[in-house]
Design a protein around this motif. Structure first.
Motif, PDB file in Angstrom:
ATOM      1  N   ALA A 215      -4.654  -7.166   1.980  1.00 44.88           N
ATOM      2  CA  ALA A 215      -3.310  -6.870   1.100  1.00 44.88           C
ATOM      3  C   ALA A 215      -3.505  -7.199  -0.326  1.00 44.88           C
ATOM      4  CB  ALA A 215      -2.173  -7.574   1.695  1.00 44.88           C
ATOM      5  N   ALA A 216      -4.346  -8.255  -0.860  1.00 49.30           N
ATOM      6  CA  ALA A 216      -4.669  -8.524  -2.059  1.00 49.30           C
ATOM      7  C   ALA A 216      -5.313  -7.306  -2.862  1.00 49.30           C
ATOM      8  CB  ALA A 216      -5.356  -9.867  -2.121  1.00 49.30           C
ATOM      9  N   LYS A 217      -6.236  -6.813  -2.223  1.00 48.32           N
ATOM     10  CA  LYS A 217      -7.171  -5.797  -2.570  1.00 48.32           C
ATOM     11  C   LYS A 217      -6.128  -4.587  -2.996  1.00 48.32           C
ATOM     12  CE  LYS A 217     -11.496  -3.202  -2.427  1.00 48.32           C
ATOM     13  NZ  LYS A 217     -12.900  -3.348  -1.618  1.00 48.32           N
ATOM     14  N   LEU A 218      -5.101  -4.188  -1.854  1.00 52.43           N
ATOM     15  CA  LEU A 218      -4.464  -2.990  -1.785  1.00 52.43           C
ATOM     16  C   LEU A 218      -3.528  -3.391  -3.014  1.00 52.43           C
ATOM     17  CD1 LEU A 218      -3.620  -2.637   1.875  1.00 52.43           C
ATOM     18  CD2 LEU A 218      -5.363  -1.308   0.315  1.00 52.43           C
ATOM     19  N   GLN A 219      -3.026  -4.406  -3.343  1.00 55.01           N
ATOM     20  CA  GLN A 219      -1.995  -4.756  -4.540  1.00 55.01           C
ATOM     21  C   GLN A 219      -2.902  -4.630  -5.742  1.00 55.01           C
ATOM     22  OE1 GLN A 219       1.015  -5.776  -4.555  1.00 55.01           O
ATOM     23  NE2 GLN A 219       1.279  -6.553  -6.762  1.00 55.01           N
ATOM     24  N   ALA A 220      -3.911  -4.962  -5.886  1.00 58.68           N
ATOM     25  CA  ALA A 220      -4.816  -4.725  -7.248  1.00 58.68           C
ATOM     26  C   ALA A 220      -5.097  -3.230  -7.336  1.00 58.68           C
ATOM     27  CB  ALA A 220      -6.151  -5.530  -6.891  1.00 58.68           C
ATOM     28  N   ALA A 222      -2.937  -0.872  -6.183  1.00 61.06           N
ATOM     29  CA  ALA A 222      -1.462  -0.382  -6.500  1.00 61.06           C
ATOM     30  C   ALA A 222      -1.165  -0.703  -8.051  1.00 61.06           C
ATOM     31  CB  ALA A 222      -0.328  -0.908  -5.413  1.00 61.06           C
ATOM     32  N   GLU A 223      -1.356  -1.723  -8.449  1.00 61.27           N
ATOM     33  CA  GLU A 223      -1.103  -1.940  -9.876  1.00 61.27           C
ATOM     34  C   GLU A 223      -1.934  -1.335 -10.722  1.00 61.27           C
ATOM     35  OE1 GLU A 223      -1.634  -6.439 -10.075  1.00 61.27           O
ATOM     36  OE2 GLU A 223       0.161  -7.105  -9.160  1.00 61.27           O
ATOM     37  N   GLU A 224      -3.203  -1.302 -10.520  1.00 60.41           N
ATOM     38  CA  GLU A 224      -4.167  -0.520 -11.330  1.00 60.41           C
ATOM     39  C   GLU A 224      -3.700   1.143 -11.574  1.00 60.41           C
ATOM     40  OE1 GLU A 224      -8.735   1.066 -11.467  1.00 60.41           O
ATOM     41  OE2 GLU A 224      -8.063  -1.051 -10.581  1.00 60.41           O
ATOM     42  N   ARG A 225      -3.357   1.746 -10.591  1.00 57.84           N
ATOM     43  CA  ARG A 225      -2.984   3.142 -10.640  1.00 57.84           C
ATOM     44  C   ARG A 225      -1.341   3.349 -10.491  1.00 57.84           C
ATOM     45  NH1 ARG A 225      -7.484   5.626  -8.962  1.00 57.84           N
ATOM     46  NH2 ARG A 225      -6.492   7.565  -9.527  1.00 57.84           N
ATOM     47  N   GLY A 226      -0.537   2.445 -10.628  1.00 58.33           N
ATOM     48  CA  GLY A 226       0.635   2.703 -10.879  1.00 58.33           C
ATOM     49  C   GLY A 226       1.571   3.302  -9.481  1.00 58.33           C
ATOM     50  N   ALA A 227       1.084   2.589  -8.409  1.00 56.74           N
ATOM     51  CA  ALA A 227       1.500   3.068  -7.001  1.00 56.74           C
ATOM     52  C   ALA A 227       1.951   2.298  -6.092  1.00 56.74           C
ATOM     53  CB  ALA A 227       0.193   3.760  -6.412  1.00 56.74           C
ATOM     54  N   ARG A 228       2.557   2.616  -4.981  1.00 57.24           N
ATOM     55  CA  ARG A 228       3.127   1.816  -3.970  1.00 57.24           C
ATOM     56  C   ARG A 228       2.249   2.244  -2.759  1.00 57.24           C
ATOM     57  NH1 ARG A 228       7.944   2.595  -6.679  1.00 57.24           N
ATOM     58  NH2 ARG A 228       8.278   4.637  -5.416  1.00 57.24           N
ATOM     59  N   ILE A 229       1.778   1.281  -1.865  1.00 61.24           N
ATOM     60  CA  ILE A 229       0.942   1.651  -0.964  1.00 61.24           C
ATOM     61  C   ILE A 229       1.659   1.028   0.444  1.00 61.24           C
ATOM     62  CG2 ILE A 229      -1.243   1.114   0.310  1.00 61.24           C
ATOM     63  CD1 ILE A 229      -2.725   0.513  -2.302  1.00 61.24           C
ATOM     64  N   TYR A 230       2.009   1.997   1.407  1.00 58.64           N
ATOM     65  CA  TYR A 230       2.415   1.591   2.579  1.00 58.64           C
ATOM     66  C   TYR A 230       1.420   1.657   3.600  1.00 58.64           C
ATOM     67  CZ  TYR A 230       6.637   2.899  -0.062  1.00 58.64           C
ATOM     68  OH  TYR A 230       7.616   3.009  -1.104  1.00 58.64           O
ATOM     69  N   VAL A 248       0.451   6.617   0.060  1.00 57.60           N
ATOM     70  CA  VAL A 248       0.249   6.242  -1.266  1.00 57.60           C
ATOM     71  C   VAL A 248       1.524   7.056  -2.050  1.00 57.60           C
ATOM     72  CG1 VAL A 248      -0.902   6.058  -3.489  1.00 57.60           C
ATOM     73  CG2 VAL A 248      -2.051   5.980  -1.081  1.00 57.60           C
ATOM     74  N   GLU A 249       2.339   6.263  -2.581  1.00 59.01           N
ATOM     75  CA  GLU A 249       3.287   6.898  -3.688  1.00 59.01           C
ATOM     76  C   GLU A 249       3.037   6.638  -5.271  1.00 59.01           C
ATOM     77  OE1 GLU A 249       7.367   7.775  -0.967  1.00 59.01           O
ATOM     78  OE2 GLU A 249       7.169   5.762  -2.546  1.00 59.01           O
ATOM     79  N   ARG A 250       2.553   7.760  -5.920  1.00 49.90           N
ATOM     80  CA  ARG A 250       2.451   7.215  -7.407  1.00 49.90           C
ATOM     81  C   ARG A 250       3.673   7.333  -8.116  1.00 49.90           C
ATOM     82  NH1 ARG A 250      -2.970   8.779  -8.437  1.00 49.90           N
ATOM     83  NH2 ARG A 250      -2.640   8.005 -10.810  1.00 49.90           N
ATOM     84  N   GLU A 251       3.859   6.497  -8.992  1.00 46.42           N
ATOM     85  CA  GLU A 251       5.027   6.585  -9.832  1.00 46.42           C
ATOM     86  C   GLU A 251       5.329   7.631 -10.607  1.00 46.42           C
ATOM     87  OE1 GLU A 251       4.734   2.983 -12.032  1.00 46.42           O
ATOM     88  OE2 GLU A 251       5.175   1.521 -10.653  1.00 46.42           O
ATOM     89  N   GLU A 328       3.864 -11.860  -1.139  1.00 43.34           N
ATOM     90  CA  GLU A 328       2.979 -12.121  -2.270  1.00 43.34           C
ATOM     91  C   GLU A 328       2.811 -10.823  -3.187  1.00 43.34           C
ATOM     92  OE1 GLU A 328      -0.162 -14.225  -0.727  1.00 43.34           O
ATOM     93  OE2 GLU A 328       0.576 -14.795   1.092  1.00 43.34           O
ATOM     94  N   PHE A 329       2.840  -9.751  -2.429  1.00 44.02           N
ATOM     95  CA  PHE A 329       2.415  -8.347  -2.970  1.00 44.02           C
ATOM     96  C   PHE A 329       3.729  -7.755  -2.923  1.00 44.02           C
ATOM     97  CE2 PHE A 329      -0.939 -10.436  -0.305  1.00 44.02           C
ATOM     98  CZ  PHE A 329      -1.803 -10.926  -1.333  1.00 44.02           C
ATOM     99  N   ASP A 330       4.191  -7.166  -4.263  1.00 39.80           N
ATOM    100  CA  ASP A 330       5.403  -6.396  -4.403  1.00 39.80           C
ATOM    101  C   ASP A 330       4.988  -4.860  -4.352  1.00 39.80           C
ATOM    102  OD1 ASP A 330       3.954  -6.557  -6.839  1.00 39.80           O
ATOM    103  OD2 ASP A 330       5.920  -6.493  -8.223  1.00 39.80           O
ATOM    104  N   ARG A 331       3.827  -4.380  -4.505  1.00 34.95           N
ATOM    105  CA  ARG A 331       3.553  -2.917  -4.206  1.00 34.95           C
ATOM    106  C   ARG A 331       2.993  -2.543  -2.998  1.00 34.95           C
ATOM    107  NH1 ARG A 331       3.518   0.138  -9.010  1.00 34.95           N
ATOM    108  NH2 ARG A 331       4.095  -0.977 -10.903  1.00 34.95           N
TER     109      ARG A 331
END
Length: 436
Positions: A215-220, A222-230, A248-251, A328-331
């Motif tokens: 999940a930490a890698k997924l958070q990174a 998502a933050e880098e690409r401005g996205a939310r990962i489900y 994946v939902e991109r902002e 721990e991971f909001d995205r």
């Protein structure tokens, strides 16, 4: 929450070759460094040690350690075979990482290499008088370590691979996985929304069981690409290359490109078998397999099945996702584990295979009653449903109808207590994972 790299390192440290290599390097280093102490010792030592005396001790240690290592390895192999055939094949991987066995084999192999290197160095004149004395003291210390390890190994090997010992080990790792899931019911991420989000699907990297979600890698990502990962699948789910594992939902409304999808798939570990670490259902399922084997006509050991019921009951009574910590991971978003799956994995096979045994059936109903009255809300509701299922099986399988009233009394109590506890509409309020 462990990352994929941390998990890989953890798996490496559980391998026999890793610990054996570390112990061996330390032992060889100790033998070679004995010469380096020469300059720090006085020239007029109170007593001297001949090369022949040290060589004879090292020779005896080397020959005995080689025999003990071979014997210990054969004992471990026999224990693994006994656990595979007499308990469950799923316990083999757990016993292969047995800490006491790994430490014993590593110590014996390290002592053998220490003796071998010491003898070679002595024969080539590597040590002076003071170096021989240091090597002699180090050899005495190595003998003491070997003796202590050997005594502990003899005590441990007597129960290695047995049904009770194996079940205890499985309960221990399952308790750790359940406790971690209770603290992080969504793998440290946000709770999965009620409706499936719209976005770009990401397919599984390969066919097999999902073992770990980083999940930490997924958070990174998502933050880098401005996205939310489900995340759609939890560890323990069987995947094919056509299974959607994430959305994946991109902002900015952009689709998930191939590079991003590849990085997301790299954060998921898929293997041919399930793992205990991030999959609490697997531990309960393996315990249930032990009970099913014990209830087979070839074994006919209801006592073991009753013991497994007690172990699974302890595990599920301690499982309370209400004690979760802050995400721990909001995205990143993930589903919660389904309490129905936990109770089914733990008791459904026992209810089926032990339906004709009134003692097993009664103990099962009492365990389910305890879960109904004391377990977490979702577990309590699932236990009440399984009680009904177990009673249906018992009515068809019991050979004597005189045993039915005892089971029916407990089942009726379960129904009454469940109705009283869950009279209010609703439930756990937690979204659950897809069934697998």
């Amino acid at each position: 929450m462990t990352t994929r790299l941390q998990r890989s390192l953890l798996l490496v440290t559980r391998q026999l070759w890793f610990r054996a290599g570390i112990f061996s390097l330390v032992a060889v280093g100790a033998a070679l460094l004995a010469k380096q102490v020469d300059g720090y010792l006085p020239a007029d030592m109170p007593f001297k040690v001949s090369a022949e005396a040290v060589t004879s001790i090292l020779g005896a240690l080397a020959s005995s350690m080689l025999a003990v290592t071979i014997f210990s390895l054969s004992t471990l192999v026999s224990a693994l075979a006994a656990a595979t055939s007499g308990v469950t094949p799923r316990a083999r991987g757990l016993l292969q990482g047995d800490r006491a066995a790994l430490n014993a084999l590593s110590t014996f192999l390290g002592a053998f290499l220490f003796s071998l290197v010491g003898m070679i160095a002595l024969q080539t004149g590597y040590y002076g008088e003071r170096g021989r004395l240091v090597l002699f003291v180090a050899t005495l210390g190595m003998v003491a370590v070997v003796v202590v390890t050997l005594v502990r190994w003899i005590d441990h090997v007597s129960s290695l691979g047995g049904v009770t010992e194996t079940a205890e080990r499985i309960e221990e790792v399952a308790a750790g996985a359940l406790a971690d899931r209770a603290r992080r019911p969504y793998l440290g991420a946000q709770p999965f929304p009620g409706a499936t989000p719209q976005g770009s699907p990401v397919l599984a990297p390969s066919t097999g069981y999902l073992q770990h979600v980083d999940a930490a890698k997924l958070q990174a990502i998502a933050e880098e690409r401005g996205a939310r990962i489900y995340v759609l699948a939890l560890p323990g789910t069987f995947l094919t290359t056509a299974t959607r594992v994430a959305i994946v939902e991109r902002e900015a409304g952009e689709p998930c490109d191939d590079g991003m999808a590849k990085r997301i798939r790299a954060a998921l570990t898929v293997a041919h078998s399930r793992s205990f670490d991030q999959d609490p259902r697997f531990g309960l399922l393996v315990l249930s397999e032990i009970a099913s084997r014990a209830l087979s006509p070839a074994v006919n050991d209801p006592g073991t099945a009753i013991g497994v019921i007690g172990r699974s009951l302890r595990l599920l009574l301690d499982f309370d996702p209400a004690r979760e910590s802050a995400p721990e991971f909001d995205r990143v978003f993930a589903p919660a584990i389904d309490p129905d799956d936990l109770v089914t994995d733990a008791f459904a096979a026992i209810a089926r295979d032990g339906a004709s045994n009134p003692d097993v059936g009664l103990r099962l109903q009492k365990a389910l009653h305890a879960l109904v009255t004391e377990g977490a809300t979702g577990v309590s509701q699932a236990a009440a449903r399984l009680s009904t299922y177990a009673m249906l099986l018992a009515r068809d399988a019991l050979q004597s109808l005189h045993d039915m009233p005892r089971l029916a009394d407990v089942a009726d109590a379960i129904a009454r207590d469940a109705a009283a506890r869950h009279a209010a509409p609703g439930g756990t309020g937690q979204p659950t994972s897809p069934r697998n």
